[in-house]
Motif scaffolding. Sequence first.
Motif, short mmCIF file in Angstrom:
data_model
loop_
_atom_site.label_atom_id
_atom_site.label_comp_id
_atom_site.label_asym_id
_atom_site.label_seq_id
_atom_site.Cartn_x
_atom_site.Cartn_y
_atom_site.Cartn_z
N ALA A 17 40.15 -56.65 51.40
CA ALA A 17 39.62 -55.40 50.53
C ALA A 17 40.15 -54.23 50.46
O ALA A 17 40.42 -53.66 49.58
N SER A 18 40.49 -53.91 51.84
CA SER A 18 41.01 -52.30 51.94
C SER A 18 42.29 -52.06 51.40
O SER A 18 42.88 -51.16 50.69
N VAL A 19 43.15 -53.29 51.53
CA VAL A 19 44.59 -53.27 51.29
C VAL A 19 44.64 -53.59 49.67
O VAL A 19 45.44 -52.70 49.05
N VAL A 20 43.97 -54.21 49.33
CA VAL A 20 44.06 -54.40 47.84
C VAL A 20 43.33 -53.21 47.13
O VAL A 20 43.99 -52.79 45.97
N TYR A 21 42.20 -52.57 47.48
CA TYR A 21 41.78 -51.47 46.87
C TYR A 21 42.57 -50.40 46.70
O TYR A 21 42.84 -49.73 46.03
N LEU A 22 43.36 -50.04 48.03
CA LEU A 22 44.32 -49.05 48.23
C LEU A 22 45.64 -49.34 47.34
O LEU A 22 46.08 -48.27 46.66
N THR A 23 45.81 -50.37 47.28
CA THR A 23 47.24 -50.73 46.38
C THR A 23 46.80 -50.32 45.11
O THR A 23 47.79 -49.86 44.07
N SER A 24 45.59 -50.83 44.45
CA SER A 24 45.49 -50.54 43.17
C SER A 24 45.22 -48.99 43.01
O SER A 24 45.73 -48.45 41.89
N LEU A 61 46.69 -46.17 39.86
CA LEU A 61 45.72 -45.66 39.05
C LEU A 61 45.08 -44.43 39.20
O LEU A 61 45.10 -43.93 40.14
N PRO A 62 44.58 -43.91 38.16
CA PRO A 62 43.99 -42.34 38.20
C PRO A 62 42.95 -42.54 39.25
O PRO A 62 41.94 -43.70 38.95
N ILE A 63 42.56 -41.52 39.78
CA ILE A 63 41.51 -41.77 40.95
C ILE A 63 40.14 -41.86 40.05
O ILE A 63 39.28 -42.54 40.79
N GLY A 64 40.12 -41.36 38.69
CA GLY A 64 38.94 -41.54 38.17
C GLY A 64 38.56 -42.80 37.80
O GLY A 64 37.45 -43.40 37.99
N GLU A 65 39.63 -43.58 37.44
CA GLU A 65 39.39 -45.17 37.03
C GLU A 65 38.93 -45.95 38.52
O GLU A 65 38.06 -46.70 38.23
N ALA A 66 39.82 -45.62 39.46
CA ALA A 66 39.57 -46.48 40.49
C ALA A 66 38.13 -46.08 41.10
O ALA A 66 37.56 -47.14 41.71
N THR A 67 37.70 -45.06 41.23
CA THR A 67 36.31 -44.54 41.75
C THR A 67 35.44 -45.20 40.96
O THR A 67 34.41 -45.73 41.34
N PHE A 80 42.78 -48.94 31.34
CA PHE A 80 42.23 -50.15 32.10
C PHE A 80 43.55 -51.07 31.80
O PHE A 80 43.86 -51.56 30.75
N ASN A 81 44.05 -51.77 33.28
CA ASN A 81 45.19 -52.75 33.25
C ASN A 81 44.99 -53.66 34.32
O ASN A 81 43.91 -53.78 34.82
N ALA A 82 46.22 -54.34 34.47
CA ALA A 82 46.25 -55.32 35.61
C ALA A 82 45.59 -54.63 36.92
O ALA A 82 45.10 -55.38 37.73
N TRP A 83 46.22 -53.43 36.95
CA TRP A 83 45.80 -52.66 38.25
C TRP A 83 44.33 -52.56 38.07
O TRP A 83 43.56 -52.53 39.53
N SER A 84 43.56 -52.29 37.18
CA SER A 84 42.00 -52.10 37.20
C SER A 84 41.71 -53.52 37.61
O SER A 84 40.53 -53.44 38.42
N LEU A 85 42.19 -54.45 37.25
CA LEU A 85 41.53 -55.85 37.35
C LEU A 85 41.66 -56.18 39.05
O LEU A 85 40.87 -56.62 39.90
#
Length: 306
Positions: free
Chosen positions: A90-97, A101-107, A155-160
Amino acid sequence: MTTPSSPHAQRAANRRGVLAMSAGMASFVANDSMVKVVSESLPSMQLIFLRGLFATLLLFVVVQAVGATRQFARLGNRRVLLRAALDAVASVVYLTSLFHLPIGEATAINMATPLFITLFAVLAFKEQVGAGRWLAIATGFTGVLLVVQPSAAAFNAWSLLCLGGTLLHAGRDLTTRYIDKAIPSILITLSSALAVTALAGIGTLVQGWQPVHPRQLAMLAGASVFLSCGYYLLTVAMRGGEMSLIAPFRYAGLLFALLLGYLVWGDVPDALAWIGIALLVAAGLYVLHGERGRGRGRPELEPIAD
């Protein structure tokens, strides 16, 4: 898994969970802020690996100090291993995305975790979540969206991928509840640090390595302290109390981030963000007020079941 045996014990566990979750989110925000600075000059996997090394060493010292070394064999417990594996991925997947991604979308995506945790709590633990608590969670998430104001175009593949990381984090928290209460939380925390460090170490073989300066090491050492505190407090929060009540206090992390952003970088929320902050605070107060109502023996603000 065991649960509190009386209403009084349940309320006490809920209070501990809320406080631990809020403090844990503050710790993660402090960690993220320090890591953000270092990430401008070090590869992501190297950064995660070095921070993990510091965290692991610190946790080893704490484990020895509290006399938990005699239970090291319990690190091999299959549920502890499952939780550690989920946390690492989870940590590696989230940080990679996050790096794409813009910090707003990831947050915004990551703050959907309370919704998933509450759903899991209903399905796995049969927690009876009334309409009021669902409304509070949804209100808090709406507040998050107003604060970060993500754009649909981004919103794109990194968002998924980020959404996948969020689901894995929720699964990690669900797994925490299944771990034998006799296993110290500090050992569970250490298992997470070891797993994340090991996975990041493998990643450095692919991503490469750069020279590290003393200032970067100092920042990562400081971040590891906050990370370790966050890991431990999150474990404590999810091992007792009602998951559906404690989960919304993850939103406190966004409030801490806004405060730190103002104090360090001078960022001031706009009008929509202030409305979002108000919704976040209102959702938290609603949940706490409902819990106090139960403590006084009055009917809850929400029905026992939907």
